[in-house]
Design a protein around this motif. Structure first.
Motif, mmCIF file in Angstrom:
data_model
loop_
_atom_site.group_PDB
_atom_site.id
_atom_site.type_symbol
_atom_site.label_atom_id
_atom_site.label_comp_id
_atom_site.label_asym_id
_atom_site.label_seq_id
_atom_site.Cartn_x
_atom_site.Cartn_y
_atom_site.Cartn_z
ATOM 1 N N ILE A 84 26.479 -4.425 19.734
ATOM 2 C CA ILE A 84 25.326 -3.527 19.694
ATOM 3 C C ILE A 84 25.453 -2.547 20.855
ATOM 4 C CG2 ILE A 84 22.819 -3.376 19.896
ATOM 5 C CD1 ILE A 84 22.724 -6.239 18.724
ATOM 6 N N LYS A 85 25.446 -1.263 20.536
ATOM 7 C CA LYS A 85 25.547 -0.228 21.576
ATOM 8 C C LYS A 85 24.200 -0.057 22.267
ATOM 9 C CE LYS A 85 29.239 2.368 19.440
ATOM 10 N NZ LYS A 85 29.685 3.655 18.893
ATOM 11 N N LYS A 86 24.255 0.103 23.582
ATOM 12 C CA LYS A 86 23.062 0.292 24.398
ATOM 13 C C LYS A 86 23.239 1.549 25.239
ATOM 14 C CE LYS A 86 21.444 -4.039 23.756
ATOM 15 N NZ LYS A 86 20.136 -4.588 23.668
ATOM 16 N N ASN A 87 22.126 2.209 25.519
ATOM 17 C CA ASN A 87 22.111 3.399 26.375
ATOM 18 C C ASN A 87 20.999 3.262 27.395
ATOM 19 O OD1 ASN A 87 24.130 5.138 25.090
ATOM 20 N ND2 ASN A 87 22.729 5.105 23.362
ATOM 21 N N LEU A 88 21.249 3.741 28.602
ATOM 22 C CA LEU A 88 20.237 3.717 29.649
ATOM 23 C C LEU A 88 20.377 4.992 30.472
ATOM 24 C CD1 LEU A 88 18.032 2.096 31.178
ATOM 25 C CD2 LEU A 88 19.871 1.150 32.566
ATOM 26 N N ASN A 89 19.332 5.812 30.479
ATOM 27 C CA ASN A 89 19.344 7.031 31.296
ATOM 28 C C ASN A 89 19.066 6.658 32.747
ATOM 29 O OD1 ASN A 89 19.809 8.925 29.225
ATOM 30 N ND2 ASN A 89 17.675 8.783 28.607
ATOM 31 N N ILE A 90 19.866 7.235 33.652
ATOM 32 C CA ILE A 90 19.695 6.955 35.072
ATOM 33 C C ILE A 90 19.603 8.268 35.856
ATOM 34 C CG2 ILE A 90 20.901 4.743 34.913
ATOM 35 C CD1 ILE A 90 23.305 6.139 36.330
ATOM 36 N N GLU A 91 19.015 8.199 37.027
ATOM 37 C CA GLU A 91 18.935 9.350 37.929
ATOM 38 C C GLU A 91 20.085 9.331 38.941
ATOM 39 O OE1 GLU A 91 16.846 12.018 37.872
ATOM 40 O OE2 GLU A 91 16.173 11.193 35.958
ATOM 41 N N LYS A 92 20.358 8.138 39.500
ATOM 42 C CA LYS A 92 21.445 7.970 40.461
ATOM 43 C C LYS A 92 21.626 6.481 40.694
ATOM 44 C CE LYS A 92 18.250 8.564 44.278
ATOM 45 N NZ LYS A 92 17.909 9.310 45.469
ATOM 46 N N GLY A 93 22.724 6.117 41.339
ATOM 47 C CA GLY A 93 22.946 4.708 41.621
ATOM 48 C C GLY A 93 24.307 4.452 42.232
ATOM 49 N N ILE A 94 24.605 3.170 42.383
ATOM 50 C CA ILE A 94 25.893 2.724 42.915
ATOM 51 C C ILE A 94 26.424 1.654 41.969
ATOM 52 C CG2 ILE A 94 27.083 1.572 44.822
ATOM 53 C CD1 ILE A 94 24.941 2.714 46.683
ATOM 54 N N LEU A 95 27.708 1.716 41.667
ATOM 55 C CA LEU A 95 28.359 0.769 40.779
ATOM 56 C C LEU A 95 29.480 0.064 41.524
ATOM 57 C CD1 LEU A 95 29.429 1.223 37.155
ATOM 58 C CD2 LEU A 95 31.196 0.733 38.823
ATOM 59 N N LYS A 96 29.587 -1.248 41.328
ATOM 60 C CA LYS A 96 30.666 -2.028 41.922
ATOM 61 C C LYS A 96 31.291 -2.891 40.833
ATOM 62 C CE LYS A 96 31.722 -5.618 45.288
ATOM 63 N NZ LYS A 96 31.152 -6.585 46.222
ATOM 64 N N VAL A 97 32.632 -2.888 40.784
ATOM 65 C CA VAL A 97 33.381 -3.720 39.843
ATOM 66 C C VAL A 97 34.245 -4.672 40.651
ATOM 67 C CG1 VAL A 97 35.084 -3.751 37.981
ATOM 68 C CG2 VAL A 97 33.545 -1.813 38.200
ATOM 69 N N ASN A 98 34.195 -5.968 40.299
ATOM 70 C CA ASN A 98 35.032 -6.957 40.965
ATOM 71 C C ASN A 98 35.192 -8.173 40.060
ATOM 72 O OD1 ASN A 98 36.579 -8.045 43.023
ATOM 73 N ND2 ASN A 98 34.836 -9.047 43.976
ATOM 74 N N LYS A 99 36.413 -8.497 39.689
ATOM 75 C CA LYS A 99 36.736 -9.699 38.908
ATOM 76 C C LYS A 99 35.877 -9.835 37.654
ATOM 77 C CE LYS A 99 38.407 -12.119 42.940
ATOM 78 N NZ LYS A 99 38.214 -13.229 43.869
ATOM 79 N N ASN A 100 35.901 -8.786 36.807
ATOM 80 C CA ASN A 100 35.165 -8.778 35.536
ATOM 81 C C ASN A 100 33.660 -8.914 35.708
ATOM 82 O OD1 ASN A 100 37.237 -8.237 33.679
ATOM 83 N ND2 ASN A 100 37.888 -10.354 33.744
ATOM 84 N N PHE A 101 33.140 -8.482 36.841
ATOM 85 C CA PHE A 101 31.696 -8.466 37.082
ATOM 86 C C PHE A 101 31.328 -7.055 37.546
ATOM 87 C CE2 PHE A 101 27.973 -9.114 39.896
ATOM 88 C CZ PHE A 101 27.078 -9.581 38.940
ATOM 89 N N ILE A 102 30.419 -6.406 36.818
ATOM 90 C CA ILE A 102 29.947 -5.072 37.163
ATOM 91 C C ILE A 102 28.499 -5.203 37.603
ATOM 92 C CG2 ILE A 102 29.531 -2.729 36.336
ATOM 93 C CD1 ILE A 102 31.440 -3.437 33.965
ATOM 94 N N ILE A 103 28.190 -4.663 38.773
ATOM 95 C CA ILE A 103 26.808 -4.616 39.222
ATOM 96 C C ILE A 103 26.443 -3.173 39.502
ATOM 97 C CG2 ILE A 103 27.337 -5.093 41.649
ATOM 98 C CD1 ILE A 103 24.607 -6.716 41.591
ATOM 99 N N ILE A 104 25.286 -2.766 39.007
ATOM 100 C CA ILE A 104 24.802 -1.396 39.197
ATOM 101 C C ILE A 104 23.445 -1.471 39.879
ATOM 102 C CG2 ILE A 104 24.073 0.729 38.067
ATOM 103 C CD1 ILE A 104 26.039 0.016 35.796
ATOM 104 N N LEU A 105 23.337 -0.784 41.010
ATOM 105 C CA LEU A 105 22.080 -0.686 41.746
ATOM 106 C C LEU A 105 21.484 0.685 41.523
ATOM 107 C CD1 LEU A 105 23.408 -2.150 45.109
ATOM 108 C CD2 LEU A 105 22.252 -3.387 43.283
ATOM 109 N N LEU A 106 20.285 0.728 41.009
ATOM 110 C CA LEU A 106 19.612 2.005 40.731
ATOM 111 C C LEU A 106 18.508 2.259 41.725
ATOM 112 C CD1 LEU A 106 19.334 1.738 36.852
ATOM 113 C CD2 LEU A 106 21.092 2.897 38.186
#
Length: 77
Positions: free
Chosen positions: A55-77
């Motif tokens: 299922i495709k998902k979309n999320l509009n954002i204003e700004k943030g930080i993304l970190k990828v490490n060992k198949n784990f993505i974390i996004i701070l908005l």
């Protein structure tokens, strides 16, 4: 791979995903499984991802930080 999107109030999304497309400062980029580790600043745009149920998902954002490490993505908005 795991995706977790959080803001200062709560967890907005937490689930396994196939891919993520995000708006970086120099344009959109895509993350797939086993992607190398990195950190990126995100600008205003649309996060696009597909969960394990395809299922495709979309999320509009204003700004943030993304970190990828060992198949784990974390996004701070």
């Amino acid at each position: 791979m795991k995706l977790k999107i959080i803001n200062s109030d709560k967890i907005l999304y937490e689930e396994d995903v196939f891919y993520l497309k995000a708006p970086g400062l120099n344009g959109y980029f895509q993350i797939l499984e086993n992607h190398t580790s990195f950190i990126s600043i995100l600008k205003k745009g649309n996060l696009k991802f597909k969960n394990k149920k395809k299922i495709k998902k979309n999320l509009n954002i204003e700004k943030g930080i993304l970190k990828v490490n060992k198949n784990f993505i974390i996004i701070l908005l």
